[in-house]
Scaffold this motif. Structure first.
Motif, PDB file in Angstrom:
ATOM      1  N   ASP A   2       0.832  -1.067   0.072  1.00 54.20           N
ATOM      2  CA  ASP A   2       0.031   0.228   0.036  1.00 54.20           C
ATOM      3  C   ASP A   2       0.907   1.313  -0.032  1.00 54.20           C
ATOM      4  OD1 ASP A   2      -2.533  -1.443   0.166  1.00 54.20           O
ATOM      5  OD2 ASP A   2      -2.758  -1.163   2.069  1.00 54.20           O
ATOM      6  N   ARG A   3       1.909   1.144   0.775  1.00 55.61           N
ATOM      7  CA  ARG A   3       3.072   2.366   0.798  1.00 55.61           C
ATOM      8  C   ARG A   3       3.490   2.610  -0.698  1.00 55.61           C
ATOM      9  NH1 ARG A   3       5.951   1.945   6.808  1.00 55.61           N
ATOM     10  NH2 ARG A   3       3.823   2.245   7.767  1.00 55.61           N
ATOM     11  N   TRP A   5       2.099   1.846  -3.617  1.00 60.57           N
ATOM     12  CA  TRP A   5       1.273   2.393  -4.184  1.00 60.57           C
ATOM     13  C   TRP A   5       0.869   3.869  -4.112  1.00 60.57           C
ATOM     14  CZ3 TRP A   5      -0.401   1.129  -8.854  1.00 60.57           C
ATOM     15  CH2 TRP A   5      -1.538   1.906  -9.445  1.00 60.57           C
ATOM     16  N   THR A   6       0.876   4.152  -2.952  1.00 60.41           N
ATOM     17  CA  THR A   6       0.768   5.606  -2.367  1.00 60.41           C
ATOM     18  C   THR A   6       1.812   6.426  -2.955  1.00 60.41           C
ATOM     19  OG1 THR A   6      -0.253   4.877  -0.480  1.00 60.41           O
ATOM     20  CG2 THR A   6       0.358   7.206  -0.281  1.00 60.41           C
ATOM     21  N   ILE A   8       3.796   5.862  -5.702  1.00 58.37           N
ATOM     22  CA  ILE A   8       3.665   5.858  -7.062  1.00 58.37           C
ATOM     23  C   ILE A   8       2.654   6.887  -7.436  1.00 58.37           C
ATOM     24  CG2 ILE A   8       2.984   4.784  -9.087  1.00 58.37           C
ATOM     25  CD1 ILE A   8       4.372   2.433  -7.766  1.00 58.37           C
ATOM     26  N   THR A   9       1.494   6.769  -6.809  1.00 55.61           N
ATOM     27  CA  THR A   9       0.364   8.003  -6.919  1.00 55.61           C
ATOM     28  C   THR A   9       0.957   9.263  -6.608  1.00 55.61           C
ATOM     29  OG1 THR A   9      -1.272   5.994  -6.130  1.00 55.61           O
ATOM     30  CG2 THR A   9      -1.902   8.551  -6.371  1.00 55.61           C
ATOM     31  N   LEU A  10       1.404   9.509  -5.672  1.00 57.53           N
ATOM     32  CA  LEU A  10       1.931  10.752  -5.377  1.00 57.53           C
ATOM     33  C   LEU A  10       3.042  11.213  -6.528  1.00 57.53           C
ATOM     34  CD1 LEU A  10       2.351  13.191  -3.347  1.00 57.53           C
ATOM     35  CD2 LEU A  10       4.369  12.093  -2.430  1.00 57.53           C
ATOM     36  N   HIS A  12       3.157  10.394  -9.356  1.00 55.39           N
ATOM     37  CA  HIS A  12       2.354  10.639 -10.720  1.00 55.39           C
ATOM     38  C   HIS A  12       1.594  11.848 -10.620  1.00 55.39           C
ATOM     39  CE1 HIS A  12      -0.962   9.909 -13.606  1.00 55.39           C
ATOM     40  NE2 HIS A  12      -0.023   9.261 -14.403  1.00 55.39           N
ATOM     41  N   THR A  13       1.218  12.238  -9.326  1.00 52.68           N
ATOM     42  CA  THR A  13       0.365  13.494  -9.069  1.00 52.68           C
ATOM     43  C   THR A  13       1.361  14.670  -9.208  1.00 52.68           C
ATOM     44  OG1 THR A  13      -1.351  12.406  -7.962  1.00 52.68           O
ATOM     45  CG2 THR A  13      -1.068  14.706  -7.766  1.00 52.68           C
ATOM     46  N   TYR A  71      -4.893  11.992 -18.745  1.00 51.56           N
ATOM     47  CA  TYR A  71      -3.643  12.530 -17.909  1.00 51.56           C
ATOM     48  C   TYR A  71      -2.451  12.117 -18.351  1.00 51.56           C
ATOM     49  CZ  TYR A  71      -1.012  14.361 -14.021  1.00 51.56           C
ATOM     50  OH  TYR A  71      -0.131  15.228 -13.168  1.00 51.56           O
ATOM     51  N   ASP A  72      -2.111  10.805 -18.681  1.00 46.12           N
ATOM     52  CA  ASP A  72      -1.106   9.930 -18.820  1.00 46.12           C
ATOM     53  C   ASP A  72      -0.518  10.360 -20.121  1.00 46.12           C
ATOM     54  OD1 ASP A  72      -0.932   8.569 -16.459  1.00 46.12           O
ATOM     55  OD2 ASP A  72      -2.538   7.173 -17.298  1.00 46.12           O
TER      56      ASP A  72
END
Length: 137
Positions: A2-3, A5-6, A8-10, A12-13, A71-72
């Motif tokens: 989960d960390r 993924w968090t 990677i999401t951060l 990406h943002t 977005y990508d």
């Protein structure tokens, strides 16, 4: 997991603002300070294309919201425009925009010289600098 993924999401943002604004702002300042005009063309072309992309995105937002990978796709396109390995902005400007601008300005210039057209292009003449007008800078 989960960390990860968090994270990677951060990343990406954050990639969007860094790639579309922060790096181009920094590179534009460096280009202004350098004696070369090649980098000036790249960054002026980038800002023209980025402005156009942003306007189109605003107009087409209801449609783009339905495309989950927009977005990508935008990030990849902007990366190609921005990264010095590709100089995509200068390429697009040289290949597509410059030719159309020259055609338009040629038509505009032709109409301006016509004796039948009075005052039609006064505002365009006002905002468009004449050759040699800003050489004192």
């Amino acid at each position: 997991m989960d960390r990860l993924w968090t994270l990677i999401t951060l990343l990406h943002t954050l990639a969007g603002p860094v790639l579309t604004l922060l790096y181009p702002l920094y590179a534009s300042v460096v280009a202004i300070e350098s004696p070369s005009k090649v980098d000036d063309e790249q960054w002026l072309a980038y800002w023209i294309l980025y402005s156009f992309l942003t306007l189109m995105e605003m107009l087409l937002l209801p449609i783009l919201e339905w495309i989950p990978i927009w977005y990508d796709v935008k990030l990849i396109l902007v990366a190609w425009l921005v990264l010095p390995q590709f100089l995509g902005a200068a390429f697009v400007y040289e290949r597509f925009v410059r030719e159309n601008i020259r055609k338009y300005r040629g038509i505009e210039h032709h109409h301006h010289k016509s004796p039948n057209v009075k005052g039609k292009y006064k505002f365009v003449d006002f905002i468009t600098p004449k050759k040699g007008e800003h050489e004192a800078y």
